[in-house]
Scaffold this active site. Structure first.
Site, PDB file in Angstrom:
ATOM      1  N   GLU A  13       0.825  -1.202   0.000  1.00 17.85           N
ATOM      2  CA  GLU A  13       0.000   0.000   0.000  1.00 17.85           C
ATOM      3  C   GLU A  13       0.860   1.253   0.000  1.00 17.85           C
ATOM      4  OE1 GLU A  13      -3.833  -1.793   2.463  1.00 17.85           O
ATOM      5  OE2 GLU A  13      -2.404  -0.540   3.528  1.00 17.85           O
ATOM      6  N   CYS A  14       0.529   2.172  -0.878  1.00 15.44           N
ATOM      7  CA  CYS A  14       1.134   3.502  -0.950  1.00 15.44           C
ATOM      8  C   CYS A  14       2.658   3.405  -1.016  1.00 15.44           C
ATOM      9  CB  CYS A  14       0.664   4.365   0.215  1.00 15.44           C
ATOM     10  SG  CYS A  14       0.807   6.137  -0.104  1.00 15.44           S
ATOM     11  N   GLY A  15       3.377   3.674   0.068  1.00 10.29           N
ATOM     12  CA  GLY A  15       4.831   3.592   0.038  1.00 10.29           C
ATOM     13  C   GLY A  15       5.314   2.216  -0.348  1.00 10.29           C
TER      14      GLY A  15
END
Length: 840
Positions: free
Chosen positions: A333-335
């Site tokens: 997720e994301c990073g």
């Protein structure tokens, strides 16, 4: 008894985090057991709480979950504490879309029944501060009250405090002014492009919190806050509903270091409750992933600030990429998603933020990451797709069937050209009247049977079923790895049984055991007639279907004899034949348990429609057909069957089969249509004409879109195609393949008709490949390509074209022999022979 207080403000930047951390420190020093919470989706503020407390903080978000579950999550933690301190988010009434109170601190405070203390930034104000507080108190006129019981004034001089306190208490007699904080710049927490820095990056944190605590003790009525917190105290009485739990523990690797630290504590707790052992690892500092992981989670954080160091750790990047390639269940997720891409460009990041990139300059080239995806990530001028999201899976995969919905939040300034398209992601509408915002939807997230990787941070309690499906995939991965290790230990050359070894590993994964069984075996023969017979596409008429069905019960068909010789129980089922029913009335047998000694009446209609001119069945009948297939599998699973073979009987059914294969594979009529049961050249031309007319009729519905050489279908589009140009037995059989996934039963594909049913089911739910076994290489056209499309391989090559389940039955003794070898053979150690080694 639970005591609690919410620390809120009229707007962001008023000092909530500073006051909350200081208050927690003071309460802890007084010997109280404190539990902290953060309203909303933020990660960093709970890190500060945890740093002060030494125990995990939690989030409370009324968008992520419904009120009752939110209350239960709160009370699970609050029940063991003397007092709970809940830090608000943004302004007190600020919620979804900036135009609604949904998800606001005010809404959360009401759900958990906690009084609120308002911190007001008083810099540059006096009488207006009292007016603002008055407005905050009166705002929810037609709903429950504001819940505000106290006020603390921030950035106020000692000399001015008493006068301002009097003004406020005169204008707002229902609240008590509980103290103030003077303006001290050293109390401010530094921030960067995504908000506050983390507490680990804050120099002198201990001295900061000690000094802050002393100031709070001196200037704020702590006893008054404690009394206020006890006003609405109530007994903890609710419990979180029971979630799924694995029968064994799975090891989940979770990335945790300076670059990856954004995790909801509740997500971690839920994984542990479901049977996970969380094993931390550092993409920055470790050389490789921990050994024998069953799943992988890479959360958000600041990989862009550590891009140089992450890129330099080549061995870890390769370790992650190899694990993903091998199909380890993955949530990124994301990073974490950024880390899996090809490159991160760091232009535009402030020099004072480059914590892990001491030698970087803004004009340098991008830094290599894991390369699982091809994205090149660059910083944008503003937040990208910021805010709450509802994400729905477009296809079946890691989280279960298509249509699984998870809620989460996006908060990032980086982006790339392709972010996947496995989910339909929506920004929910908010507000009412003139302020109402419209729902916005876009595609995103790379998603398949083993991964979910994209920008949103998901809150796992928003859909525990989806997360348990992820956990079950981790369990299956663990068992299949153990099965491979067992094969390698058995006293024979490595991989010497070829595909049979892979099949046994697959059986172990399906049955969740290292002692698989195919002892109790069933063949289901589905019988139906087809309207296209009147187009002259067969040598015989539809009356033959009934005669062969009767012969199955009498044990007089080839497949019946194969079945008897291999201890396979045969169930013959009328799902759509023409002529008299096998039961006295429509309902007399429909809902009885299926039997081997009769033709079971499950008839849906009297023959499929003529696909040259009409739909094979309407959508209602089609859905009943799929459900019937599911029900048959469930019934057999409940009767203890270890494996199910599929068969069929239906004069004319190779015509709809050819149509389905042509349509789903994007092939021509000539490529798809074969001679079937010995057609003449004229008969072949008639059959091609029927398929061509069926496809022309279907093309007008525009159900698919092209992608990477294959047609891509939504679940609904694949179902419609099946109902339009398929047949009743094909649709029921497709339902059986879907049911095999739902009930975790190994199922065998027979010949071309069974292959078409499996492919149709695969277009609805790609997890079919994980439960289906292909038996033989059919002589019919496109059979091999269709199996390849499902990543399946048939192992019997005998030029068979009988159908009726014959090849499926013949695969069973081969599987049984391989299972016996797996279960009974000794190891290299047993026979005192040096083991073979698998070279990487």
């Amino acid at each position: 008894m639970k005591h609690s207080v919410v620390i809120a403000a009229d707007k962001s930047g008023s000092g909530k985090t500073t006051l909350t951390c200081g208050l927690i420190h003071v309460l802890k020093k007084r010997g109280l057991k404190v539990q902290s919470f953060k309203c909303g989706p933020d990660y960093i503020d709970p890190m500060f709480h945890r740093k002060v407390l030494g125990v995990a903080a939690a989030n409370l978000d009324s968008f992520f979950v419904e009120s009752e579950l939110l209350r239960q999550l709160y009370e699970e933690r609050a029940g063991s504490a003397d007092i709970s301190v809940i830090e608000g988010v943004m302004g007190y009434y600020d919620g979804l879309g900036g135009v609604s109170t949904r998800g606001s601190t005010w809404e959360v405070a009401g759900i958990i029944g906690s009084p609120t203390v308002l911190i007001m930034d008083c810099k540059g104000g006096s009488v207006s501060i009292a007016a603002l507080i008055r407005g905050m108190l009166d705002f929810p006129k037609h709903q429950r009250g504001s819940g505000i019981r106290g006020v603390i004034l921030n950035r106020v001089s000692p000399m001015f405090y008493e006068r301002l306190k009097g003004l406020i208490e005169d204008a707002c007699p229902e609240v008590k002014v509980l103290g103030y904080l003077p303006e001290i710049k050293e109390y401010n927490v530094p921030s960067r492009h995504l908000g506050l820095i983390s507490p680990e990056e804050m120099a002198g944190f201990t001295s900061w919190i000690e000094a802050l605590g002393e100031t709070i003790e001196k200037n704020i009525d702590i006893d008054g806050i404690i009394r206020l917190a006890s006003e609405n105290a109530s007994s903890v009485s609710t419990e979180i509903p029971e979630m799924g739990k694995l029968s064994r523990t799975v090891k989940l690797g979770i990335a945790e270091d300076e670059a990856f630290s954004f995790y909801y504590q509740e997500n971690k707790d839920l994984l542990v409750k479901m049977g996970a052992e969380l094993v931390g690892f550092s993409p920055l500092h470790d050389e490789s992933l921990p050994e024998d992981l069953d799943g992988l989670i890479i959360g958000g954080g600041y990989p862009e600030l550590y891009a140089e160091a992450l890129s330099a750790n080549v061995s870890m990047r390769n370790s992650v990429a190899q694990a993903v390639k091998k199909g380890i269940p993955l949530i990124a997720e994301c990073g974490g998603y950024m880390y899996l891409n090809k490159l991160i460009y760091t232009e535009g990041i402030e020099e004072n933020s480059r914590v892990g990139n001491s030698s970087m300059k803004p004009d340098e080239a991008g830094y290599e990451m894991c390369g699982v995806f091809s994205g090149e990530l660059r910083k944008k001028d503003r937040l990208v797709r910021f805010g709450y999201v509802e994400a729905e899976t477009k296809t079946a995969g890691l989280f279960g069937p298509a249509g699984m919905v998870l809620r989460g939040h996006e908060f990032h300034r980086f982006d790339c050209a392709d972010n996947g398209a496995g989910f339909s992601i929506s920004k929910p509408s908010a507000g009412t009247g003139k302020t109402k915002t419209e729902r916005k939807t876009y595609d995103g997230i790379f998603y398949d049977r083993s991964m979910s990787s994209g920008w949103p941070h998901f809150y796992y309690y928003s859909n525990p079923e989806a997360i348990f499906n992820f956990m079950k995939n981790c369990e299956r991965f663990q068992i299949q790895r153990a099965a491979q290790q067992k094969w390698d230990s058995i006293g024979k050359p490595i991989d010497s049984l070829g595909v049979l070894e892979k099949h046994v590993i697959k059986l172990c994964g399906i049955q969740r055991t290292l002692e698989p069984s195919v002892e109790k075996r069933a063949l289901v023969v589905l019988c139906a007639d087809h309207g296209c017979v009147k187009e002259g596409v067969t040598q015989t008429d539809s009356s033959v279907t009934r005669k062969v069905a009767d012969s199955f019960v009498k044990g007089m068909t080839t497949t019946s004899i194969f079945s008897k010789g291999n201890d396979v129980d045969v169930y013959t089922v009328d799902v759509g034949m023409m002529g008299p029913r096998y039961s006295d009335s429509e309902d007399s047998l429909n809902f009885q348990k299926i039997r081997c000694d009769v033709v079971n009446d499950r008839r849906l209609m009297n023959g499929s429609g003529n696909i040259a001119v009409e739909a094979a069945m309407d959508e209602e009948t089609g859905r009943k057909a799929l459900q019937l297939g599911r029900d048959i599998v469930r019934e057999l699973k409940e009767s203890g069957y270890d494996i199910i073979a599929t068969g069929e009987m239906g004069i004319g059914n190779t015509t709809p089969t050819a149509a389905l294969l042509a349509y789903f594979m994007g092939a021509s009529v000539e490529e798809a249509v074969g001679y079937g049961a010995g057609l003449s050249e004229e008969g072949l031309r008639r059959k091609q004409d029927v398929v061509r007319r069926a496809l022309e009729r279907l093309e007008k519905l525009s159900l698919s879109e092209g992608s990477k050489g294959y047609r891509v279908f939504s679940r609904e589009a694949a179902e419609k195609a099946l109902f339009q140009i398929g047949g009743l037995e094909i649709a029921v059989m497709a339902g059986m393949f879907i049911g095999a996934v739902e009930h975790e039963v190994p199922i065998i594909i027979d010949g071309i008709i069974s292959t078409a049913a499996a492919l149709s089911a695969f277009m609805i739910d790609e997890r079919i490949s994980d439960y289906a076994f292909a038996s033989h290489i059919s002589r019919e056209r496109l059979a091999g390509q269709a199996l390849e499309r499902m990543d399946l391989r048939a192992i019997i090559d005998a030029e068979m074209s009988l159908g009726e389940g014959s090849g499926a039955v013949l695969l069973i003794p081969l599987l049984a022999a391989a299972v016996d070898a797996f279960n009974k053979m000794g190891t290299f150690k047993d026979i005192d022979v040096t083991a073979y080694h698998r070279f990487k």
